[in-house]
Design a protein around this motif. Structure first.
Motif, PDB file in Angstrom:
ATOM      1  N   UNK A 116       0.724  -1.374  -0.157  1.00  0.00           N
ATOM      2  CA  UNK A 116      -0.033  -0.018  -0.016  1.00  0.00           C
ATOM      3  C   UNK A 116       0.795   1.395  -0.043  1.00  0.00           C
ATOM      4  N   UNK A 117       0.605   2.093  -1.045  1.00  0.00           N
ATOM      5  CA  UNK A 117       1.162   3.448  -0.957  1.00  0.00           C
ATOM      6  C   UNK A 117       0.310   4.641  -1.210  1.00  0.00           C
ATOM      7  N   UNK A 118       0.665   5.929  -1.017  1.00  0.00           N
ATOM      8  CA  UNK A 118      -0.391   7.060  -1.147  1.00  0.00           C
ATOM      9  C   UNK A 118      -0.098   7.512  -2.429  1.00  0.00           C
ATOM     10  N   UNK A 119      -1.081   7.520  -3.164  1.00  0.00           N
ATOM     11  CA  UNK A 119      -1.051   8.260  -4.574  1.00  0.00           C
ATOM     12  C   UNK A 119      -1.721   9.671  -4.539  1.00  0.00           C
ATOM     13  N   UNK A 120      -1.878  10.148  -5.840  1.00  0.00           N
ATOM     14  CA  UNK A 120      -2.626  11.164  -5.909  1.00  0.00           C
ATOM     15  C   UNK A 120      -3.479  11.102  -7.248  1.00  0.00           C
ATOM     16  N   UNK A 121      -4.660  11.654  -7.203  1.00  0.00           N
ATOM     17  CA  UNK A 121      -5.475  11.940  -8.419  1.00  0.00           C
ATOM     18  C   UNK A 121      -4.989  12.942  -9.186  1.00  0.00           C
ATOM     19  N   UNK A 122      -4.790  12.406 -10.507  1.00  0.00           N
ATOM     20  CA  UNK A 122      -4.088  13.693 -11.342  1.00  0.00           C
ATOM     21  C   UNK A 122      -4.758  14.137 -12.448  1.00  0.00           C
ATOM     22  N   UNK A 123      -6.068  13.283 -12.754  1.00  0.00           N
ATOM     23  CA  UNK A 123      -6.839  13.535 -13.930  1.00  0.00           C
ATOM     24  C   UNK A 123      -8.079  12.743 -14.006  1.00  0.00           C
ATOM     25  N   UNK A 124      -8.917  13.218 -14.573  1.00  0.00           N
ATOM     26  CA  UNK A 124     -10.258  12.388 -14.921  1.00  0.00           C
ATOM     27  C   UNK A 124     -10.258  11.928 -16.320  1.00  0.00           C
ATOM     28  N   UNK A 125     -11.002  10.882 -16.586  1.00  0.00           N
ATOM     29  CA  UNK A 125     -11.107  10.441 -18.000  1.00  0.00           C
ATOM     30  C   UNK A 125     -12.530  10.070 -18.292  1.00  0.00           C
ATOM     31  N   UNK A 139     -10.746   8.257 -12.770  1.00  0.00           N
ATOM     32  CA  UNK A 139      -9.867   8.918 -12.471  1.00  0.00           C
ATOM     33  C   UNK A 139      -8.471   7.969 -12.804  1.00  0.00           C
ATOM     34  N   UNK A 140      -7.379   8.962 -13.059  1.00  0.00           N
ATOM     35  CA  UNK A 140      -5.894   8.553 -13.085  1.00  0.00           C
ATOM     36  C   UNK A 140      -5.368   9.132 -11.917  1.00  0.00           C
ATOM     37  N   UNK A 141      -4.842   8.081 -11.317  1.00  0.00           N
ATOM     38  CA  UNK A 141      -4.020   8.331 -10.033  1.00  0.00           C
ATOM     39  C   UNK A 141      -2.719   7.924 -10.185  1.00  0.00           C
ATOM     40  N   UNK A 142      -1.524   8.790  -9.766  1.00  0.00           N
ATOM     41  CA  UNK A 142      -0.237   8.554  -9.781  1.00  0.00           C
ATOM     42  C   UNK A 142       0.309   8.222  -8.395  1.00  0.00           C
ATOM     43  N   UNK A 187     -11.529  13.766  -6.516  1.00  0.00           N
ATOM     44  CA  UNK A 187     -11.313  14.893  -7.067  1.00  0.00           C
ATOM     45  C   UNK A 187      -9.640  14.759  -7.573  1.00  0.00           C
ATOM     46  N   UNK A 188      -9.398  15.796  -8.547  1.00  0.00           N
ATOM     47  CA  UNK A 188      -8.023  15.965  -8.690  1.00  0.00           C
ATOM     48  C   UNK A 188      -7.334  16.532  -7.664  1.00  0.00           C
TER      49      UNK A 188
END
Length: 133
Positions: free
Chosen positions: A38-47, A56-59, A81-82
């Motif tokens: 498990x790691x933390x990611x961030x939402x960077x975009x919607x598709x 959502x796209x999460x990095x 949300x982004x």
């Protein structure tokens, strides 16, 4: 009678294909749930896939790789949300194989239920073929 047998044969083939595909997805989700990191990611975009849905796209970063991303399933309303922080679960042996943590539990439940329904259809179609012989 021949038309019924053909229909039942098509049902066996189609339900078996769906069942095999679904069991593969279930195995992947269960493996990630039990042995994933498990790691933390961030939402960077919607598709926007077809049909008016949104995903959502999460990095996220895994070990020395900082350029990884994961796409969610499709939803009628964006689940995050982004800029929102999300938990990502990834396979330590293959960091590109990942899922958003809030989808893993839903995926396991959905795939289990669908496997039961499709498996029942396949067994019923086989029984129908045997009864029409």
């Amino acid at each position: 009678m021949l038309a019924i047998r053909i229909f039942l044969f098509v049902m066996v083939c189609a339900s078996s294909l769906v069942l095999i595909t679904n069991l593969y997805a279930l195995r992947k989700a269960k493996r990630l749930e039990s042995s994933g990191m498990r790691v933390e990611g961030e939402c960077v975009d919607h598709y926007w896939p077809s049909g008016g849905y949104v995903g959502v796209v999460c990095a996220y970063s895994a070990g020395d790789r900082a350029d990884l991303s994961v796409r969610s399933s499709r939803y009628s309303v964006a689940p995050v949300e982004i800029g929102d922080v999300v938990d990502v679960i990834y396979d330590p042996q293959n960091p590109e194989r990942s899922m958003l943590s809030f989808e893993v539990g839903k995926r396991v439940g959905f795939d289990t239920g669908l496997s039961v329904v499709v498996g029942t259809l396949a067994v019923a179609a086989v029984a129908g073929i045997l009864l029409t012989l």
